[in-house]
Structures are given as structure tokens and as C-alpha cells.
Design a protein around this motif. Structure first.
Motif, PDB file in Angstrom:
ATOM      1  N   MET A 126       0.773  -1.205   0.081  1.00 37.13           N
ATOM      2  CA  MET A 126       0.055   0.183   0.109  1.00 37.13           C
ATOM      3  C   MET A 126       0.965   1.393  -0.170  1.00 37.13           C
ATOM      4  SD  MET A 126      -2.546   1.345   2.997  1.00 37.13           S
ATOM      5  CE  MET A 126      -1.293   1.358   4.204  1.00 37.13           C
ATOM      6  N   SER A 129       2.610   1.785  -3.506  1.00 35.67           N
ATOM      7  CA  SER A 129       1.740   2.226  -4.484  1.00 35.67           C
ATOM      8  C   SER A 129       1.647   3.771  -4.357  1.00 35.67           C
ATOM      9  CB  SER A 129       0.461   1.524  -4.768  1.00 35.67           C
ATOM     10  OG  SER A 129      -0.320   1.709  -3.461  1.00 35.67           O
ATOM     11  N   ARG A 130       1.527   4.172  -2.826  1.00 37.90           N
ATOM     12  CA  ARG A 130       1.155   5.408  -2.680  1.00 37.90           C
ATOM     13  C   ARG A 130       2.365   6.692  -3.006  1.00 37.90           C
ATOM     14  NH1 ARG A 130      -2.154   5.194   3.154  1.00 37.90           N
ATOM     15  NH2 ARG A 130      -4.255   4.355   2.090  1.00 37.90           N
ATOM     16  N   GLU A 131       3.460   6.042  -2.715  1.00 35.81           N
ATOM     17  CA  GLU A 131       4.811   6.647  -2.729  1.00 35.81           C
ATOM     18  C   GLU A 131       4.888   6.718  -4.458  1.00 35.81           C
ATOM     19  OE1 GLU A 131       8.234   8.349  -1.675  1.00 35.81           O
ATOM     20  OE2 GLU A 131       6.621   8.185  -0.649  1.00 35.81           O
ATOM     21  N   MET A 133       2.738   6.946  -6.452  1.00 32.95           N
ATOM     22  CA  MET A 133       1.873   7.992  -7.264  1.00 32.95           C
ATOM     23  C   MET A 133       2.207   9.676  -6.773  1.00 32.95           C
ATOM     24  SD  MET A 133      -2.296   8.747  -6.110  1.00 32.95           S
ATOM     25  CE  MET A 133      -1.653   9.267  -4.468  1.00 32.95           C
ATOM     26  N   ILE A 134       2.692   9.606  -5.511  1.00 30.08           N
ATOM     27  CA  ILE A 134       3.388  10.926  -5.191  1.00 30.08           C
ATOM     28  C   ILE A 134       4.610  11.372  -5.987  1.00 30.08           C
ATOM     29  CG2 ILE A 134       4.452  12.159  -3.318  1.00 30.08           C
ATOM     30  CD1 ILE A 134       1.288  11.822  -2.905  1.00 30.08           C
ATOM     31  N   ASP A 197       1.625  13.785   4.100  1.00 30.70           N
ATOM     32  CA  ASP A 197       1.821  12.565   4.715  1.00 30.70           C
ATOM     33  C   ASP A 197       2.196  13.327   6.120  1.00 30.70           C
ATOM     34  OD1 ASP A 197       2.286  10.473   5.688  1.00 30.70           O
ATOM     35  OD2 ASP A 197       4.008  10.009   4.735  1.00 30.70           O
ATOM     36  N   THR A 206      -3.397   6.509   6.653  1.00 29.31           N
ATOM     37  CA  THR A 206      -2.915   7.820   6.174  1.00 29.31           C
ATOM     38  C   THR A 206      -1.486   7.799   6.004  1.00 29.31           C
ATOM     39  OG1 THR A 206      -2.247   8.522   8.526  1.00 29.31           O
ATOM     40  CG2 THR A 206      -4.512   9.173   7.722  1.00 29.31           C
ATOM     41  N   ILE A 208       2.251   6.836   4.595  1.00 29.91           N
ATOM     42  CA  ILE A 208       2.914   6.590   2.976  1.00 29.91           C
ATOM     43  C   ILE A 208       4.399   6.201   3.010  1.00 29.91           C
ATOM     44  CG2 ILE A 208       3.370   7.739   0.717  1.00 29.91           C
ATOM     45  CD1 ILE A 208       1.375   9.839   1.119  1.00 29.91           C
ATOM     46  N   LEU A 287      -5.766  11.243   1.077  1.00 31.15           N
ATOM     47  CA  LEU A 287      -4.764  11.064  -0.013  1.00 31.15           C
ATOM     48  C   LEU A 287      -5.222  11.114  -1.444  1.00 31.15           C
ATOM     49  CD1 LEU A 287      -2.214   9.099  -0.594  1.00 31.15           C
ATOM     50  CD2 LEU A 287      -3.550   7.184  -0.831  1.00 31.15           C
TER      51      LEU A 287
END
Length: 315
Positions: A126, A129-131, A133-134, A197, A206, A208, A287
């Protein structure tokens, strides 16, 4: 030989002063929130404690998980080595290209995301994938800011760009105003600060960056945390020395280097206070609002480039 010693000393300053900057940010934030403030040396104590602890590895961890802390720390040190801190025109000027800098930071992000997925935990995947995207949203903003600076100074070399701005004197460039605002928003996102973050939380909905390093311990965690502190200092120095380079040493004299050291200290302390005020008045956003935040940063950096073309080149 003196120039090479200064280049090595500047890199060591990045290495050992980054935890002090992180401690200053925490201390100012606690004072603003009417809480008891820790010592400025607390980050050093935390890292020393982690280095003394035993490293625990997941049963199915591969070489990627084991080597990522060293790769991330090494890439961050290489990034710090090419950023002008106290003086310009050092021997590292030859590789002090902003495109190289962005590449080093992307390398560290890539391996951190791989390590987060390597052990197969839900949090790791998780967070990875968030990192990514950022990162995919932040890197174009960083490059657009760089191109605005490069069009003004006619170079992407950091040292030469800083020297150009320094020699130009006090000139109000609207393009730089937009560019510095975009870079500051990218710095907030890339270093995992509020509102994108929150480095002080471990809530799974929440976090990342923290989600990718939950499986690390001991010296591995110490290296990753140290690299994160250096990264925060790198972005602060970029903002301070590219757009506000006054005081940086252009000569290798004792007086010039002393003034450069004092100037960057004052600028970093001021930027830390700005960061704390920002984090105090802002709330952690959802997010899925992060793309809007970074999209606005991209718009600012694009406006910076267009402003340069219209006002400064007569395009």
C-alpha cells in the motif's frame, strides 16, 4: 587539494547537520503547540539507539530488502554531495546537475518502494503504490522548476545557477516567485510532511513513507531515517541557495566561508520555522486530494516558466 577538502567537508556537514535540522523543526513545532520540547540532540540519540539494536529480518526477505537501506543512504549522500551548501565552484560542480539530482532521488524512491513490496505485507504494498503515485506527480513539478531556473541562468548546473543569481544582485523575478512556491510544495510532498503525509503517525489509512519501512529495524531503520533527514535538508538548501543565494561563499577564503556558514544556518532556521507554521495551520488532507495539491504545484511552476518567457525574454 583545498577545494576537494572543502567539497568533502560540505558533504560531511550535510551528513551530520541534517539530524540537527530535524531536531530544530521538532523543537520549534513543540513550542508552537505548547508542548514540552525535546533536546536538539534527540535525533542523534535516537539513531545511536537504533544502531545498537539487533536487526530483525523477515523470513522471506530477499537481497532487495537487505540492501535497500544502504542504497537509499548512498544515493542520498551522492545527492547531498552535488548541492552547494556553503560555497560554490567546488570540484563536484562537474556533476552538480539538477537532472542528476532528480535521478538520485528517484533511485532512492524506487528501491524503497521495491523493499516495501518485497516482504509481501499489505502495508508495504500500500505504501509503495502511494509513494510511486506521489513521485510520479512530484517529479514533473521539480523538473519544471528546474527548467525555469535553467532558462534564466542558461544552465542546469546547480553551482553555476547559484553563482548567476548571486552575481545578478537583488532582482525581483516573478518567474522565481512562482518557481519557489512550486518547489516548496514539492518539498512538502517529497519529505512526507503535512498536509500530504504525517511523519509522526502510524495510522494505516494515512501513512505513505512509514508504511514501506515498517518491517525495518536496527541499523537498517537508522540508515533510512538518517537518509530522510538528509533529504529534508537537501530540499531546504535548494530553496535557500537557488532562489536566495546571498551569503554563499564564491571564494575559498576563511572570511567568505564563515559568512557562508552563518548565512545558510540562518536561512535553514528560518525555513524550518516556515515549515512548522505551515504544518501547524494545515490539516492532513485525504490521500486522493494529493494529486490536486501537486497539480497546483505544477501549475505554479508552469506559470513560472511562462512568466520568464513573456517578461524576461520578450517572447
Amino acid at each position: 587539494m583545498t577545494a576537494w577538502l572543502l567539497a568533502a567537508l560540505q558533504t560531511l556537514l550535510f551528513l551530520f547537520m541534517a539530524p540537527l535540522l530535524a531536531g530544530w523543526v521538532k523543537r520549534v513545532k513543540c513550542h508552537m503547540q505548547n508542548r514540552s520540547a525535546p533536546s536538539l540532540l534527540q535525533p542523534y540519540r535516537d539513531m545511536a539507539k537504533l544502531f545498537r539494536k539487533h536487526t530483525v529480518l523477515a523470513e522471506h526477505a530477499s537481497w532487495v530488502f537487505r540492501t535497500t537501506p544502504y542504497i537509499v543512504f548512498g544515493a542520498t549522500i551522492l545527492t547531498a554531495a552535488v548541492v552547494p551548501l556553503v560555497a560554490v565552484q567546488l570540484p563536484t560542480t562537474a556533476i552538480a546537475d539538477v537532472i542528476v539530482l532528480v535521478g538520485f532521488l528517484a533511485l532512492a524512491r524506487f528501491f524503497t518502494a521495491l523493499a516495501g513490496m518485497d516482504v509481501g505485507t499489505a502495508f508495504g504494498g500500500m505504501g509503495a503504490s502511494r509513494e510511486m503515485m506521489i513521485g510520479a506527480l512530484a517529479e514533473p513539478v521539480m523538473l519544471m522548476t528546474v527548467f525555469t531556473m535553467a532558462m534564466t541562468a542558461s544552465t542546469t548546473n546547480l553551482s553555476e545557477a547559484v553563482l548567476f543569481t548571486l552575481n545578478s544582485g537583488l532582482v525581483l523575478r516573478p518567474s522565481f516567485v512562482f518557481a519557489i512556491l512550486g518547489l516548496m510544495m514539492v518539498a512538502v510532498a517529497e519529505t512526507g510532511r503535512v498536509p500530504v503525509d504525517n511523519p509522526a503517525t502510524h495510522l494505516e489509512l494515512t501513512m505513505i513513507h512509514e508504511a514501506m519501512i515498517l518491517e525495518y529495524s536496527g541499523r537498517h531503520l537508522a540508515l533510512i531515517e538518517w537518509a530522510a533527514q538528509i533529504k529534508l535538508m537537501i530540499y531546504a538548501v535548494l530553496i535557500a541557495n537557488i532562489f536566495l543565494p546571498w551569503g554563499i561563499a564564491a571564494e575559498f577564503t576563511t572570511e567568505a566561508l564563515g559568512i557562508g556558514a552563518v548565512a545558510i544556518t540562518v536561512k535553514l532556521m528560518g525555513l524550518a520555522i516556515v515549515l512548522v507554521v505551515w504544518e501547524t495551520v494545515m490539516a492532513k488532507m485525504r490521500l486522493f486530494r494529493a494529486p490536486q495539491f501537486l497539480g497546483f504545484a505544477f501549475l505554479l511552476s508552469l506559470l513560472g516558466m511562462l512568466t520568464h518567457v513573456i517578461l524576461e525574454t520578450g517572447g
